[in-house]
Motif scaffolding. Structure first.
Motif, PDB file in Angstrom:
ATOM      1  N   GLN A 119       0.822  -1.204   0.000  1.00  0.00           N
ATOM      2  CA  GLN A 119       0.000   0.000   0.000  1.00  0.00           C
ATOM      3  C   GLN A 119       0.862   1.263   0.000  1.00  0.00           C
ATOM      4  O   GLN A 119       0.618   2.200  -0.761  1.00  0.00           O
ATOM      5  CB  GLN A 119      -0.921   0.020   1.225  1.00  0.00           C
ATOM      6  N   ARG A 120       1.833   1.295   0.877  1.00  0.00           N
ATOM      7  CA  ARG A 120       2.663   2.493   0.972  1.00  0.00           C
ATOM      8  C   ARG A 120       3.534   2.651  -0.274  1.00  0.00           C
ATOM      9  O   ARG A 120       3.807   3.773  -0.700  1.00  0.00           O
ATOM     10  CB  ARG A 120       3.516   2.443   2.248  1.00  0.00           C
ATOM     11  N   ALA A 123       1.239   4.007  -2.997  1.00  0.00           N
ATOM     12  CA  ALA A 123       0.817   5.368  -2.688  1.00  0.00           C
ATOM     13  C   ALA A 123       1.942   6.371  -2.918  1.00  0.00           C
ATOM     14  O   ALA A 123       1.704   7.483  -3.397  1.00  0.00           O
ATOM     15  CB  ALA A 123       0.335   5.448  -1.241  1.00  0.00           C
ATOM     16  N   LYS A 124       3.164   5.972  -2.620  1.00  0.00           N
ATOM     17  CA  LYS A 124       4.287   6.910  -2.709  1.00  0.00           C
ATOM     18  C   LYS A 124       4.903   6.959  -4.092  1.00  0.00           C
ATOM     19  O   LYS A 124       5.255   8.031  -4.591  1.00  0.00           O
ATOM     20  CB  LYS A 124       5.351   6.525  -1.675  1.00  0.00           C
ATOM     21  N   ARG A 126       3.568   5.196  -6.966  1.00  0.00           N
ATOM     22  CA  ARG A 126       2.595   4.881  -8.017  1.00  0.00           C
ATOM     23  C   ARG A 126       3.000   3.635  -8.806  1.00  0.00           C
ATOM     24  O   ARG A 126       2.636   3.485  -9.971  1.00  0.00           O
ATOM     25  CB  ARG A 126       2.419   6.065  -8.980  1.00  0.00           C
ATOM     26  N   ASP A 348      -7.994  12.814  -2.721  1.00  0.00           N
ATOM     27  CA  ASP A 348      -7.336  11.540  -3.019  1.00  0.00           C
ATOM     28  C   ASP A 348      -5.820  11.656  -2.911  1.00  0.00           C
ATOM     29  O   ASP A 348      -5.150  10.695  -2.520  1.00  0.00           O
ATOM     30  CB  ASP A 348      -7.734  11.041  -4.406  1.00  0.00           C
ATOM     31  N   ASP A 349      -5.255  12.817  -3.255  1.00  0.00           N
ATOM     32  CA  ASP A 349      -3.821  13.016  -3.067  1.00  0.00           C
ATOM     33  C   ASP A 349      -3.476  13.029  -1.585  1.00  0.00           C
ATOM     34  O   ASP A 349      -2.422  12.527  -1.176  1.00  0.00           O
ATOM     35  CB  ASP A 349      -3.371  14.327  -3.721  1.00  0.00           C
ATOM     36  N   ARG A 352      -3.377   9.451  -0.417  1.00  0.00           N
ATOM     37  CA  ARG A 352      -2.132   8.783  -0.799  1.00  0.00           C
ATOM     38  C   ARG A 352      -0.976   9.217   0.097  1.00  0.00           C
ATOM     39  O   ARG A 352      -0.119   8.402   0.459  1.00  0.00           O
ATOM     40  CB  ARG A 352      -1.818   9.066  -2.270  1.00  0.00           C
ATOM     41  N   TYR A 353      -0.963  10.486   0.453  1.00  0.00           N
ATOM     42  CA  TYR A 353       0.103  10.980   1.330  1.00  0.00           C
ATOM     43  C   TYR A 353       0.019  10.321   2.713  1.00  0.00           C
ATOM     44  O   TYR A 353       1.047   9.916   3.282  1.00  0.00           O
ATOM     45  CB  TYR A 353      -0.002  12.501   1.460  1.00  0.00           C
ATOM     46  N   ALA A 356       1.314   6.782   2.329  1.00  0.00           N
ATOM     47  CA  ALA A 356       2.754   6.742   2.060  1.00  0.00           C
ATOM     48  C   ALA A 356       3.565   7.050   3.305  1.00  0.00           C
ATOM     49  O   ALA A 356       4.640   6.477   3.515  1.00  0.00           O
ATOM     50  CB  ALA A 356       3.101   7.728   0.944  1.00  0.00           C
TER      51      ALA A 356
END
Length: 652
Positions: A119-120, A123-124, A126, A348-349, A352-353, A356
């Motif tokens: 996941q991380r 997210a970080k 892509r 959504d950004d 993701r942060y 991450a």
């Protein structure tokens, strides 16, 4: 389509880790997994980790180091262990990785505790270089986890990864909103919340002061009528009409925030201001908003996730289906504090942060207990539920309902209907137009107030406040509003002290002022209010009225309730009032009466028994007291003996 029961379930440990709620799993060459929550149980030695693998897995790793000749497990383990614990060979293997693989390895070494966190990674960066198998990464993540022996060596020379970057926008991007209603409700709404919160907090405090807000004693939530009162007092109204779907947001949050911040408390089902709430009317609004946010983080009156009503099972297990709330709030607040002030950020950004950086507001102790529609088929424990369904919806609620209400963030939002589809693939979601009323939040921007509340800055310089609404105070005691629209807080002040006689006219009345003072307000408040707004000043008749009411009110003082005791003669009354045990608990009134504050009654009765007397229950009915004694009670109270420390007189 219904899932086929436990066979389709995730074969992973559902316990949330300390860093990320969703289970993260790494696949070994043989397809077996190593949950991150078990990373600290990985073998410390390389040989021990290798020995846990099967011979086919070992042969696959040996082929990567050109040792296809080995067949026995002991030989395979020994050869691989020698290769991977040799510093030169280890560096050579790292150099053979591509950029994404080296980034994954650096994260595992420095950030993920030796485990693989898909996941991380996605997210970080892509991307996921381990998608479909580890490949050469299998030489490092043996069985999915990096042995401590190898990790310690790599940490000395493998550079740590760069921090996650949060994508921001100087200007609000053009946000396409898919039409859902084909009417005025479709489209994006932008609210600048900083100035609005400066007006909204005093308005809601004034509503409490006027006794206009009622809440349930059980839930502390405002009643429907009170929600309408709050909505009418908000400077821009609530985000959505409170009488239709999706319902109130700001109006729901304000009473809870005031109670959590000890600005208001329930008394008989009605919110009333505390001493702290009264003081907040005179202190800088930004400091009060910061106080409310900090108090909410520590112990709000509800779990925000309970507002996501579509997800059922939250009260399963005697209320233990969900995790503790304060750690979740602190996690989202930490992510919000990392946002640069003045920049727009897509929701959504931001999600993701958070992922991450390992800032994960873990919601469920066990996601199998939560479900959509049906507890068996709609369980969120099945493979495939999205992070944003639990952690994301909780984050949306905290941002939209509390941070935005307090004016910390500006928001760009639409109606929630059809705004997100991350839940659509789950069983039981077919009839849901949205998963939460907060789904419509698209972008937010941390403003100067939010930067101050979150500690990014030590000082706060508010934008110049709009001038108070101008009034004309006439000699006939009328107050006429000359501005197009009077603020809600100003209207409540005039309603408290004056009688409304027209759409923009009030008449100052002595009885109304006296009633306001009985409710805890002061003439100084009205005088300051009028002085700040009166065009042409306050005429003399009004000044005389205000002074006269204030002086008359100051001539009487409420000393609390007392028990009036009749003595047989004046000598006994004098004896009781001057006894060393009783003189601090009573005082003589007239010739043969003694007044005892209710808070001192128990101590007074005990002292009477020491003197050989008692205050027996009366069996002859009630007798009218001496009128002279009754008339003297208030006057005598002014010279009543001060109670001893710790024995304060009752307030009644």
């Amino acid at each position: 389509m219904p899932r086929q029961g436990p066979a389709a379930a995730r074969s992973v440990d559902e316990r949330p880790s300390g860093r990320t709620g969703a289970t993260r799993i790494a696949k070994s060459p043989a397809g077996e997994g190593c949950p991150l929550s078990q990373a600290d149980q990985a073998p410390a030695r390389v040989a021990e980790a290798l020995n846990a693998l099967t011979v086919p897995d070992l042969k696959g790793l040996a082929a990567m180091i050109a040792r296809r000749d080995l067949q026995k497990k002991a030989d395979l383990v020994a050869a691989l262990a020698r290769h991977l614990t040799d510093g030169g060979q280890l560096r050579h293997e790292v150099e053979r990785l591509n950029d994404n693989e080296r980034a994954l390895l650096a994260e595992a070494v420095h950030a993920w505790g030796g485990a693989y966190d898909r996941q991380r990674m996605v997210a970080k960066y892509r991307t996921d270089p381990a998608q479909g198998g580890f490949g050469r990464l299998g030489l490092f993540l043996i069985g999915g986890c990096l042995p401590e022996e190898m990790r310690a060596d790599l940490a000395t020379w493998l550079p740590p990864p760069q921090a996650a970057r949060l994508r921001v926008h100087a200007e609000l991007p053009s946000v396409p909103v898919e039409p859902f209603f084909d009417d005025a409700r479709d489209g994006l709404v932008v609210r600048m919340r900083e100035a609005a919160a400066h007006a909204d907090l005093p308005a809601v405090l004034r509503l409490c002061q006027a006794g206009r807000l009622r809440c349930s004693e059980a839930t502390r939530r405002a009643t429907a009528a009170s929600l309408r009162e709050i909505d009418g007092a908000l400077s821009d109204g609530d985000f959505y009409p409170i009488v239709e779907d999706p319902g109130p947001v700001q109006a729901f949050a304000w009473p809870l925030l005031l109670q959590a911040g000890a600005f208001a408390e329930l008394a008989g089902g009605r919110l009333q201001l505390t001493a702290r709430g009264l003081a907040a009317l005179d202190r800088p609004v930004a400091d009060s908003l910061r106080h409310l946010w900090q108090r909410w983080l520590k112990g709000g009156l509800l779990d925000e996730f309970s507002r996501v009503e579509a997800i059922k099972g939250q009260t399963a297990g005697h209320g233990h289906a969900l995790t503790a709330v304060p750690p979740r709030r602190a996690t989202v607040a930490a992510g919000l504090a990392a946002c640069p002030a003045g920049s727009w950020i897509a929701v959504d950004d931001f999600f993701r942060y958070l992922v991450a950086e390992g800032l994960d507001p873990v919601v469920a102790r066990n996601s199998w207990r939560l479900y959509l529609g049906d507890p068996q088929y709609g369980s969120l424990g099945y493979e495939g539920y999205d992070w944003s369904m639990l952690q994301g919806r909780y984050t949306l609620c905290l941002l939209f309902e509390y941070a935005a209400t307090l004016g910390m963030i500006d928001v760009a939002y639409s109606y929630p209907h059809g705004a997100r589809d991350d839940y659509a693939g789950n069983w039981g979601a077919d009839d849901l137009m949205y998963l939460s009323r907060y789904d419509g939040l698209r972008y937010f921007r941390l403003n100067a107030l939010g930067a101050y509340v979150l500690g990014q800055t030590d000082t706060y310089r508010a934008a110049p406040a709009p001038a108070p609404s101008p009034l004309r105070v006439l000699a006939n005691l009328d107050v006429v509003v000359t501005s197009p629209r009077l603020g809600a807080a100003d209207t409540l002040v005039l309603d408290a002290y004056a009688e409304r006689t027209g759409p923009a006219t009030w008449h100052l009345e002595r009885d109304r002022m006296l009633a306001a003072m009985e409710a805890g307000r002061s003439i100084d408040e009205l005088r300051s209010f009028l002085a700040a707004r009166a065009e042409g000043g306050i005429p003399e008749p009004v000044t005389t009225l205000l002074t006269g009411v204030a002086e008359r009110a100051a001539r009487l003082r409420d000393r609390g309730l007392v028990r009036l005791i009749e003595c047989e003669d004046g000598y006994l009354a004098m004896l009781l009032a001057n006894d060393r045990r009783l003189k601090a608990q009573c005082w003589q009134v007239g010739e043969r009466w003694v007044a005892v504050p209710l808070a001192s009654e128990a101590t007074f009765r005990k002292g009477l028994r020491h003197l050989g007397y008692t205050l027996a229950a009366s069996g002859g009915g009630m007798h009218a007291p001496d009128p002279e004694a009754v008339a003297l009670i208030d006057v005598s109270a002014a010279t009543a003996p001060a109670p001893r420390r710790g024995r304060g007189r009752g307030k009644g």
